[in-house]
Design a protein around this motif. Structure first.
Motif, short mmCIF file in Angstrom:
data_model
loop_
_atom_site.label_atom_id
_atom_site.label_comp_id
_atom_site.label_asym_id
_atom_site.label_seq_id
_atom_site.Cartn_x
_atom_site.Cartn_y
_atom_site.Cartn_z
N VAL A 229 0.84 -1.19 0.00
CA VAL A 229 0.00 0.00 0.00
C VAL A 229 0.88 1.24 0.00
CG1 VAL A 229 -1.79 1.27 1.21
CG2 VAL A 229 -1.80 -1.23 1.26
N PRO A 230 0.71 2.12 -0.99
CA PRO A 230 1.50 3.36 -1.01
C PRO A 230 0.94 4.36 0.00
CG PRO A 230 -0.05 3.37 -2.82
CD PRO A 230 -0.20 2.02 -2.14
N LEU B 108 1.41 8.08 -3.58
CA LEU B 108 0.43 7.96 -4.65
C LEU B 108 0.37 9.25 -5.48
CD1 LEU B 108 -1.70 6.18 -5.99
CD2 LEU B 108 -3.41 7.24 -4.49
N ARG B 109 0.48 10.40 -4.80
CA ARG B 109 0.47 11.67 -5.53
C ARG B 109 1.66 11.78 -6.47
NH1 ARG B 109 -3.01 15.56 -4.57
NH2 ARG B 109 -4.38 15.46 -2.76
N SER B 110 2.78 11.14 -6.09
CA SER B 110 3.98 11.23 -6.92
C SER B 110 3.94 10.25 -8.11
CB SER B 110 5.23 10.96 -6.08
OG SER B 110 5.30 9.59 -5.69
N TRP B 111 3.01 9.31 -8.07
CA TRP B 111 2.92 8.35 -9.16
C TRP B 111 2.59 9.06 -10.48
CZ3 TRP B 111 -0.22 3.31 -7.70
CH2 TRP B 111 0.48 2.62 -6.71
N LYS C 18 3.04 7.58 -17.70
CA LYS C 18 4.33 7.37 -18.34
C LYS C 18 4.53 5.91 -18.75
CE LYS C 18 6.84 11.33 -16.51
NZ LYS C 18 8.04 11.81 -15.79
N LEU C 19 3.83 5.00 -18.07
CA LEU C 19 3.86 3.60 -18.48
C LEU C 19 3.22 3.46 -19.86
CD1 LEU C 19 4.48 0.64 -17.74
CD2 LEU C 19 2.21 0.53 -16.66
N SER C 20 2.11 4.16 -20.08
CA SER C 20 1.47 4.14 -21.40
C SER C 20 2.37 4.77 -22.46
CB SER C 20 0.13 4.89 -21.35
OG SER C 20 -0.79 4.24 -20.49
N THR D 169 -3.90 5.18 -14.21
CA THR D 169 -4.16 6.63 -14.18
C THR D 169 -5.58 6.90 -13.71
OG1 THR D 169 -2.57 7.08 -15.94
CG2 THR D 169 -4.31 8.71 -15.59
N ASP D 170 -6.53 6.11 -14.21
CA ASP D 170 -7.94 6.30 -13.81
C ASP D 170 -8.15 5.96 -12.34
OD1 ASP D 170 -8.64 7.11 -16.34
OD2 ASP D 170 -9.39 5.15 -16.98
N TYR D 171 -7.57 4.84 -11.89
CA TYR D 171 -7.77 4.43 -10.49
C TYR D 171 -7.09 5.42 -9.54
CZ TYR D 171 -10.09 -0.03 -11.34
OH TYR D 171 -11.00 -1.00 -11.68
N ARG D 172 -5.92 5.91 -9.92
CA ARG D 172 -5.23 6.91 -9.08
C ARG D 172 -6.10 8.15 -8.94
NH1 ARG D 172 -2.40 11.46 -10.39
NH2 ARG D 172 -0.74 12.14 -8.97
N ARG D 173 -6.67 8.59 -10.06
CA ARG D 173 -7.53 9.78 -10.02
C ARG D 173 -8.73 9.57 -9.10
NH1 ARG D 173 -12.00 10.42 -12.24
NH2 ARG D 173 -11.70 8.69 -13.71
N VAL D 174 -9.34 8.37 -9.16
CA VAL D 174 -10.50 8.09 -8.31
C VAL D 174 -10.13 8.16 -6.83
CG1 VAL D 174 -12.16 6.31 -7.62
CG2 VAL D 174 -11.70 6.71 -10.05
N VAL D 175 -8.99 7.57 -6.45
CA VAL D 175 -8.57 7.62 -5.05
C VAL D 175 -8.37 9.05 -4.60
CG1 VAL D 175 -6.76 6.99 -3.41
CG2 VAL D 175 -7.52 5.33 -5.12
N LEU D 176 -7.65 9.83 -5.39
CA LEU D 176 -7.38 11.22 -5.01
C LEU D 176 -8.66 12.05 -5.00
CD1 LEU D 176 -4.03 11.84 -6.91
CD2 LEU D 176 -4.37 11.23 -4.51
N ASP D 177 -9.61 11.72 -5.87
CA ASP D 177 -10.90 12.41 -5.83
C ASP D 177 -11.64 12.13 -4.53
OD1 ASP D 177 -10.48 13.52 -8.30
OD2 ASP D 177 -11.82 12.18 -9.40
#
Length: 426
Positions: A4-5, A10-13, A17-19, A91-99
Motif C-alpha cells: 500500500v503506497p 500515490l500523488r507522486s505516481w 508514463k507507463l502508457s 491513471t484512472d484508479y489513481r484519479r478516483v482515489v485522489l478524488d
C-alpha cells in the motif's frame, strides 16, 4: 507489487508514463519488423546471382530469423499493449482515489498518509457517520487500485516472459556458420544431397503441402506459378456480438506461394471473416433479405473466389493504408445472412452482396467489419508486404491477383489449421 503506497507516494505516481513507454516500444517494434523483412527481401534478391549450398544455408538462416522475428514482434506488441492499457487503467484508479480524498477534505475531514479519515480537531460524534462514509469510499477506491495494480503487474510480467522466450528463439534457427567458421552442414551428406533442403524449409514445405491440399479439397485450385499468391482462411464460428460488438481476430489466414527460384513460402496471419454487431443499425451495411422488416448482417460463405488488389480511399487513414483486395466488378456472389438475429449464420439464408465483401485492414481490438474480411494492422502490414503491394499501386493501376478459399473450421472433415507432428509421435 501490492504494497500500500502512502498518500504522498500515490500523488507522486505518474502511471501515464507507463502508457507513453508502451507506445514508444510499439513504434520501435515496427521499425524492428521492417529491418527483419528487409533482410529477408535482400537474401531473396541475392539468389538471382548467388547459387549453391552456401546460398541456401544463408537463406535458411535469414528466413528462419524472419519467422522468429515476426513472433518476437508480436510478443513485444502484446507487452506494449499491456503497458499502454495498464498505464491508462492505473491513471484512472489513481484519479478516483485522489478524488475521494479531495471530497473528504472538502467535507471538513483530514486524510492521513496511511489513508485514515479523521474529523478536524479530533473526534466528533455528530459527524461519525459522515467520517465512516468517507473512510469506506477512500478504502474501497484504494483497494480497487491495488487490485488493478496486481493484475497489470501480472499481465506485464507474463507478456515480458513471452518476449524473453521468443527472443531466445531468434537466431536459434539454421545457423549460417559454426564455431570453426565453416558453413554449417557442408560435411553433412543428408542436408547437402541433391534435392534435399534444410529442416526449416522442410517444415515450410510440409505446411505448403498441407494448405495446398486443404484448398483443393474444398474446391479451390492452387496456382504454383512463380510468385502467384494463394490464400486460405479457416473460419471459427464467432458471434457477431463478441467483444461487445467489436469482433475478434480468431480466424486463421494463410498465404502460400512459390518464388521464382522454386522455393515454397507460407505466411500466417490473425484474421476475421465475420461481421460485427456494431453495424446492425447501419442501413448502408445491412439488408432485409427475408422481407420481415428487420435488416440483417451478411458474410461471405465458404467457397473459393478470385480477388485482386485495389486502392480504396475510404480505407485510407480510417481502418488502414488504403490497400484492399476485391472481387472483379462484374462478380455477383451470394452472401449468407443472420435472419434470426442470434449472432450466428446458421439459418441457411442467402441473398445478394457477397461480391462487396473485401479484404482490408481492421483495427487492433476492433475488426471493423460489416461483412468484409479483415486483419489487425500488424498482420495486415505483413500481408501486403508478402503480396508485394503498397499505396503506390494506386497510381500505376497494377492489380495483384489473389486466389482465395474460405473454409469453415470442421475437425471431423479435416478443415483445421496445420499442426506440426514430431517424428515418432502419432
Amino acid at each position: 507489487m501490492t504494497e500500500v503506497p502512502t498518500r504522498t507516494q500515490l500523488r507522486s505516481w505518474e502511471p501515464w508514463k507507463l502508457s507513453e513507454a508502451g507506445t514508444e516500444v510499439k513504434v520501435r517494434n515496427s521499425d524492428f519488423l521492417g529491418l527483419i523483412d528487409s533482410a529477408a527481401a535482400q537474401i531473396r534478391e541475392a539468389g538471382k546471382q548467388w547459387e549453391g549450398d552456401a546460398y541456401w544455408s544463408a537463406y535458411d538462416r535469414v528466413v528462419g530469423d524472419r519467422d522468429n522475428g515476426n513472433k518476437v514482434k508480436q510478443a513485444v506488441d502484446e507487452l506494449a499493449d499491456a503497458m499502454i492499457d495498464g498505464g491508462a487503467v492505473l491513471t484512472d484508479y489513481r484519479r478516483v482515489v485522489l478524488d475521494k480524498v479531495a471530497l473528504a477534505t472538502e467535507d471538513g475531514f483530514t486524510v492521513s498518509e496511511s489513508w485514515a479519515v479523521a474529523a478536524q480537531g479530533g473526534s466528533s460524534d455528530d459527524r461519525e457517520a459522515d467520517r465512516l462514509a468517507h473512510q469506506t469510499a477512500v478504502a474501497t477506491a484504494l483497494n480497487e487500485l491495488l487490485g488493478a495494480q496486481a493484475g497489470i503487474y501480472a499481465a506485464i510480467t507474463t507478456a515480458a516472459e513471452e518476449v524473453r522466450v521468443r527472443g531466445d528463439d531468434l537466431g536459434e534457427g539454421d545457423s549460417a556458420d559454426n564455431s570453426s567458421g565453416q558453413l554449417l552442414g557442408v560435411s553433412d551428406p543428408v542436408i547437402l544431397a541433391p534435392g534435399q533442403t534444410s529442416p526449416a524449409q522442410q517444415e515450410i514445405d510440409a505446411k505448403y503441402d498441407y494448405y495446398a491440399s486443404l484448398i483443393e479439397k474444398n474446391g479451390g485450385s492452387v496456382d504454383s506459378g512463380p510468385d502467384q499468391k494463394n490464400m486460405i482462411a479457416i473460419r471459427r464460428e464467432t458471434s457477431v456480438y463478441a467483444n461487445n460488438g467489436q469482433g475478434v481476430y480468431d480466424d486463421k489466414a494463410v498465404l502460400i506461394w512459390v518464388d521464382d527460384h522454386g522455393v515454397r513460402h507460407v505466411s500466417e496471419y490473425r484474421a476475421n471473416t465475420d461481421p460485427t454487431a456494431r453495424y446492425i443499425d447501419n442501413p448502408s451495411e445491412t439488408r432485409d433479405v427475408n422481407s420481415d422488416g428487420t435488416r440483417e448482417l451478411g458474410r461471405l460463405p465458404a467457397g473459393t473466389y478470385e480477388y485482386g488488389h485495389n486502392w480504396f480511399k475510404n480505407k485510407h487513414d480510417t481502418v488502414g493504408d488504403g490497400n484492399v483486395f476485391t472481387m472483379p466488378e462484374s462478380a455477383r456472389v451470394a452472401a449468407e445472412y443472420d435472419t434470426n438475429h442470434d449472432g450466428f449464420f446458421n439459418d441457411n439464408a442467402t441473398g445478394p452482396g457477397g461480391e462487396s465483401m473485401f479484404w482490408h485492414c481492421g483495427r487492433e481490438g476492433d475488426v471493423a467489419s460489416a461483412g468484409c474480411q479483415t486483419m489487425p494492422p500488424d498482420d495486415w502490414s505483413r500481408f501486403t508486404s508478402d503480396m508485394g503491394v503498397s499505396v503506390t499501386d494506386k497510381y500505376t493501376g497494377e492489380q495483384v491477383p489473389l486466389r482465395y478459399t474460405l473454409v469453415n473450421e470442421d475437425p471431423a472433415n479435416g478443415n483445421t489449421e496445420y499442426r506440426h507432428v514430431e517424428e515418432g509421435v502419432a
